[in-house]
Design an enzyme around this catalytic site. Sequence first.
Site, PDB file in Angstrom:
ATOM      1  N   ASP A  43       0.823  -1.214   0.000  1.00 34.98           N
ATOM      2  CA  ASP A  43       0.000   0.000   0.000  1.00 34.98           C
ATOM      3  C   ASP A  43       0.857   1.263   0.000  1.00 34.98           C
ATOM      4  OD1 ASP A  43      -1.895  -1.866   0.238  1.00 34.98           O
ATOM      5  OD2 ASP A  43      -2.648  -1.238   2.214  1.00 34.98           O
ATOM      6  N   GLU A  45       3.673   1.835  -1.269  1.00 38.57           N
ATOM      7  CA  GLU A  45       4.233   2.133  -2.580  1.00 38.57           C
ATOM      8  C   GLU A  45       3.153   2.739  -3.485  1.00 38.57           C
ATOM      9  OE1 GLU A  45       7.074   2.290  -3.750  1.00 38.57           O
ATOM     10  OE2 GLU A  45       6.861   2.183  -5.924  1.00 38.57           O
ATOM     11  N   TYR A  46       1.947   2.180  -3.393  1.00 41.07           N
ATOM     12  CA  TYR A  46       0.829   2.729  -4.164  1.00 41.07           C
ATOM     13  C   TYR A  46       0.607   4.186  -3.763  1.00 41.07           C
ATOM     14  CZ  TYR A  46      -3.747   3.271  -6.304  1.00 41.07           C
ATOM     15  OH  TYR A  46      -4.781   3.717  -7.066  1.00 41.07           O
ATOM     16  N   ASP A  47       0.607   4.433  -2.443  1.00 42.71           N
ATOM     17  CA  ASP A  47       0.395   5.791  -1.931  1.00 42.71           C
ATOM     18  C   ASP A  47       1.477   6.743  -2.449  1.00 42.71           C
ATOM     19  OD1 ASP A  47      -1.719   4.722  -0.594  1.00 42.71           O
ATOM     20  OD2 ASP A  47      -0.761   4.727   1.389  1.00 42.71           O
ATOM     21  N   GLU A 124     -11.607   3.185  18.758  1.00 43.08           N
ATOM     22  CA  GLU A 124     -11.824   1.830  18.234  1.00 43.08           C
ATOM     23  C   GLU A 124     -10.604   1.393  17.441  1.00 43.08           C
ATOM     24  OE1 GLU A 124     -15.111   2.609  15.664  1.00 43.08           O
ATOM     25  OE2 GLU A 124     -16.532   2.820  17.329  1.00 43.08           O
ATOM     26  N   LYS A 126      -8.757   0.265  14.097  1.00 45.63           N
ATOM     27  CA  LYS A 126      -9.046   0.464  12.675  1.00 45.63           C
ATOM     28  C   LYS A 126      -8.887  -0.898  12.012  1.00 45.63           C
ATOM     29  CE  LYS A 126      -8.276   3.504   8.763  1.00 45.63           C
ATOM     30  NZ  LYS A 126      -8.410   2.473   7.729  1.00 45.63           N
ATOM     31  N   ASP A 128      -8.586  -3.871   9.514  1.00 46.89           N
ATOM     32  CA  ASP A 128      -7.974  -3.939   8.194  1.00 46.89           C
ATOM     33  C   ASP A 128      -8.756  -4.934   7.344  1.00 46.89           C
ATOM     34  OD1 ASP A 128      -6.264  -3.264   6.239  1.00 46.89           O
ATOM     35  OD2 ASP A 128      -4.495  -4.211   7.109  1.00 46.89           O
ATOM     36  N   ARG A 147     -17.999  -0.611  -0.495  1.00 48.35           N
ATOM     37  CA  ARG A 147     -17.865   0.831  -0.563  1.00 48.35           C
ATOM     38  C   ARG A 147     -17.748   1.316  -2.007  1.00 48.35           C
ATOM     39  NH1 ARG A 147     -13.044   4.031   0.115  1.00 48.35           N
ATOM     40  NH2 ARG A 147     -13.595   6.127   0.798  1.00 48.35           N
ATOM     41  N   TYR A 232     -17.574  -6.555  11.837  1.00 45.74           N
ATOM     42  CA  TYR A 232     -17.695  -5.698  13.011  1.00 45.74           C
ATOM     43  C   TYR A 232     -18.404  -4.411  12.608  1.00 45.74           C
ATOM     44  CZ  TYR A 232     -14.785  -8.210  16.372  1.00 45.74           C
ATOM     45  OH  TYR A 232     -14.294  -9.116  17.257  1.00 45.74           O
ATOM     46  N   LYS A 300     -13.131   9.046  17.485  1.00 49.72           N
ATOM     47  CA  LYS A 300     -14.371   9.723  17.081  1.00 49.72           C
ATOM     48  C   LYS A 300     -14.881  10.559  18.243  1.00 49.72           C
ATOM     49  CE  LYS A 300     -15.471   5.727  14.220  1.00 49.72           C
ATOM     50  NZ  LYS A 300     -16.256   4.498  14.040  1.00 49.72           N
ATOM     51  N   LYS A 324      -2.763   5.929  12.254  1.00 50.18           N
ATOM     52  CA  LYS A 324      -2.285   4.674  11.668  1.00 50.18           C
ATOM     53  C   LYS A 324      -0.914   4.260  12.195  1.00 50.18           C
ATOM     54  CE  LYS A 324      -3.330   4.203   7.274  1.00 50.18           C
ATOM     55  NZ  LYS A 324      -4.005   3.470   6.219  1.00 50.18           N
ATOM     56  N   CYS A 418      32.444 -22.342   4.204  1.00 50.02           N
ATOM     57  CA  CYS A 418      31.987 -21.338   5.166  1.00 50.02           C
ATOM     58  C   CYS A 418      32.603 -19.977   4.828  1.00 50.02           C
ATOM     59  CB  CYS A 418      32.385 -21.756   6.576  1.00 50.02           C
ATOM     60  SG  CYS A 418      32.110 -20.453   7.795  1.00 50.02           S
ATOM     61  N   CYS A 421      35.257 -19.141   7.852  1.00 46.67           N
ATOM     62  CA  CYS A 421      36.479 -19.903   8.139  1.00 46.67           C
ATOM     63  C   CYS A 421      36.907 -20.816   6.994  1.00 46.67           C
ATOM     64  CB  CYS A 421      36.299 -20.726   9.414  1.00 46.67           C
ATOM     65  SG  CYS A 421      35.196 -22.128   9.201  1.00 46.67           S
ATOM     66  N   CYS A 436      28.121 -24.809   8.687  1.00 51.28           N
ATOM     67  CA  CYS A 436      29.577 -24.835   8.616  1.00 51.28           C
ATOM     68  C   CYS A 436      30.037 -25.970   9.510  1.00 51.28           C
ATOM     69  CB  CYS A 436      30.133 -23.500   9.113  1.00 51.28           C
ATOM     70  SG  CYS A 436      31.845 -23.590   9.667  1.00 51.28           S
ATOM     71  N   CYS A 442      35.799 -22.128  13.705  1.00 51.22           N
ATOM     72  CA  CYS A 442      35.208 -21.010  12.955  1.00 51.22           C
ATOM     73  C   CYS A 442      35.000 -19.819  13.894  1.00 51.22           C
ATOM     74  CB  CYS A 442      33.877 -21.474  12.362  1.00 51.22           C
ATOM     75  SG  CYS A 442      32.974 -20.165  11.533  1.00 51.22           S
TER      76      CYS A 442
HETATM   77  S1  IVH Z   1     -15.541   5.007  10.710  1.00 51.89           S
HETATM   78  C1  IVH Z   1     -16.562   8.566   7.500  1.00 51.89           C
HETATM   79  N1  IVH Z   1     -14.417   3.163  12.162  1.00 51.89           N
HETATM   80  O1  IVH Z   1     -11.440   2.967   7.497  1.00 51.89           O
HETATM   81  C2  IVH Z   1     -15.907   7.259   7.578  1.00 51.89           C
HETATM   82  N2  IVH Z   1     -13.876   3.236   9.845  1.00 51.89           N
HETATM   83  O2  IVH Z   1     -10.538   5.464   5.994  1.00 51.89           O
HETATM   84  C3  IVH Z   1     -16.314   6.551   8.818  1.00 51.89           C
HETATM   85  N3  IVH Z   1     -12.335   1.495   9.126  1.00 51.89           N
HETATM   86  O3  IVH Z   1     -13.500   2.832   4.730  1.00 51.89           O
HETATM   87  C4  IVH Z   1     -15.543   5.329   8.998  1.00 51.89           C
HETATM   88  N4  IVH Z   1     -12.128   0.532  11.087  1.00 51.89           N
HETATM   89  O4  IVH Z   1     -13.274   0.703   6.025  1.00 51.89           O
HETATM   90  C5  IVH Z   1     -14.540   3.697  10.925  1.00 51.89           C
HETATM   91  N5  IVH Z   1     -13.505   1.585  13.591  1.00 51.89           N
HETATM   92  C6  IVH Z   1     -13.632   2.095  12.358  1.00 51.89           C
HETATM   93  C7  IVH Z   1     -12.961   1.576  11.247  1.00 51.89           C
HETATM   94  C8  IVH Z   1     -13.094   2.188  10.001  1.00 51.89           C
HETATM   95  C9  IVH Z   1     -11.770   0.487   9.820  1.00 51.89           C
HETATM   96  C10 IVH Z   1     -12.107   1.748   7.683  1.00 51.89           C
HETATM   97  C11 IVH Z   1     -13.349   1.805   6.871  1.00 51.89           C
HETATM   98  C12 IVH Z   1     -13.255   3.058   6.073  1.00 51.89           C
HETATM   99  C13 IVH Z   1     -11.842   3.476   6.267  1.00 51.89           C
HETATM  100  C14 IVH Z   1     -11.791   4.981   6.305  1.00 51.89           C
END
Ligand code: IVH
Length: 690
Positions: A43, A45-47, A124, A126, A128, A147, A232, A300, A324, A418, A421, A436, A442
């Site tokens: 990711d 690298e993509y970024d 909470e 995040k 993945d 999404r 979740y 939040k 992150k 080796c 040695c 070895c 050695c």
């Molecule tokens: S709240 C307005 N809570 O993170 C967006 N997102 O960058 C509200 N994600 O696409 C998202 N854990 O897939 C929220 N505890 C969490 C999360 C979470 C993972 C992901 C989600 C979202 C991305 C946002």
Amino acid sequence: MAGPAADPAAALAAAGAAAASLRRELERHAHAYYVLDAPTVPDAEYDRLFAALQGLESEFPALATPDSPTQRVGAAPSSAFAGVTHRVPMLSLNNAFSEEEVVAFDRRAREALGSEAAIAYAVEPKFDGLAVSLTYVDGRFETGATRGDGETGEDVTANLRTLQAIPLRIDTTLSLLEVRGEVLMRRRDFARLNEAQRARGEREFVNPRNAAAGSLRQLDPAITAARRLWFYAYGVAGGADQPLPADRHSALMDWLAALRFPVTPDRATVCGVAGLLDYFAGIGARRATLPYDIDGVVYKVDSIADQQRLGFVSRAPRFALAHKFPAEEAMTELLGIDVQVGRTGALTPVARLKPVFVGGVTVTNATLHNEDEVRRKDVRVGDVVVVRRAGDVIPEVARIVPERRPPGAREFTMPVACPVCGSAVARPEGEAISRCTGGLYCSAQRRQALLHFASRRAMDIEGLGEKLVDQLVSPAADPGAPRLVRTPADLYRLDVEQVGGLERMAEKSARNLVAAIDASRRPTLARLVFALGIRNVGETTARDLARHFRTLDALMAADEPALLQVPDVGPVVAASIATFFAQPHNREVIDALLAAGVAPQPVVAMPVADAGLGVVAGRTFVLTGTLPTITRDDARALIEAAGGKVSGSVSKKTDYVVAGEEAGSKLEKARQLGVAVIDEAGLRELLAQE
Ligand code: IVH
């Protein structure tokens, strides 16, 4: 190359070409990621490529095109599924990677709310995985969507229906409710899936997130069902037709939990920026033990009224922030492959890398484990590789990026001699490790052997660390100078003058080291056996051997059948012990150790069944103060090996108090109760009487 000021037209043309090539590359990666669920690059690298393109487009606005990857959020839905237009767009979160950014987020929120007081936050993990939206009409699960690009997602209702974690009916009077959350694959299920893929000879998934995405976006829901996905909930979209029964995010989550939506137990509510950072650190420490992957935490503002006041800026809420973890994977160039020699002679191929920042540190070396792994991953010198560093785990080369292989990338072969040695390298049939055969001839093995010998759980020589061992084994200042130490026995011949003569060695440190070496002359037999570094003999086996044979002579004289008599010693361990003592150079080292005054304490093992026959067996001892030559742990081991018991407090039932220097209240108590008080020498006498 001419600067932009020198020739604007040429600069624009060059930037245009660069932008076009970045777009092609980003499109390829995005397709691999979103459509094939088989990412080609990490990711990060993509970024980086994405940011480079954004940079060019903002510097040269003429280059911006409506179809540029920078003009959409996420990827367009794949054509395999029907599109679903989100009633409320699925936005993303702003990211923070540093404390400063978190502090700034909190400050902006307080300023916008016009409040000095610390803000209450819901916090909470995040997750993945991948975001989904679940729509319930009259309490019935009706539509589930990914999404997609935030506006339009894919209709994956049939697949989501197979998830046990998603309730198909909920007990609510709301006629419309849209629950948002993350679909993920828990680590255990991921491991099981990849095992099955391997067994069937099918492609393994790179990580749980891609496995989750690949499993959810299956045309056949039966496949999704077999993959054990989890869900979740982390929010509710504004689609509800009545006011929600909660004015705080945390209460909303409790309400969702009551409706039988899975909500993580790892969430919390905290106060102010200190609370946020504490939570981040706490989850970071537990990250490896969580049952699912996370890539950070989400903060939040807890009050929903305050969330509404804060609102959104461009495509992300101002009331929430994703903090992150540093990326665990990064791409870099493999400059070469070195071979390192370990204590037991094991040769490990180690990747020498162009320095790369990954997992929060700069990495220049990464393990390639062994020859088979190098082959399996098809790693060649010159390749662009993905380096992975998760938590405190040693960085490793996870995989290569095949399409970036330069012409002439060189294959790796394990050396036949080796690299340290020159002794022959052997790889026994059926084993993955090449070794070895030089043993203590050695210097690499010698160095590691000395470090092991001196380590805390072995001879416990304080202050004898890597730098010092390096100097003792091969003096850096003058490569021609005589080596002070070739074997562990040489340590016991060092004097203050010799040690003080080493680079950066003050006289006081030299004295301390010589004293520490001296103090290690009376180890338990178990420690000495462990310190010898016999292959397959760890601390526990060393203790079992000491208890069984009682003297070094008896152990050295034991043949394989005799060794097999020791509880828990099997053929492999017995063979490696017998081989070790059969080597003349090992015998020489042991003789030299004994000659230098290293004398293991006698072990008086008294089977518990014989209690009463020996003096120690069946008696209760209390240890107090510092004993002159052994630690209290060792004294305890000796007493227990002889069938005695060690207790922490003195009572009338205590038979002996063994007192060393600075013994305190326990000694007092013993005197009051008339319990026998002995010193270390007295204990040894007791142990010696059978
Ligand atoms: S709240 C307005 N809570 O993170 C967006 N997102 O960058 C509200 N994600 O696409 C998202 N854990 O897939 C929220 N505890 C969490 C999360 C979470 C993972 C992901 C989600 C979202 C991305 C946002």
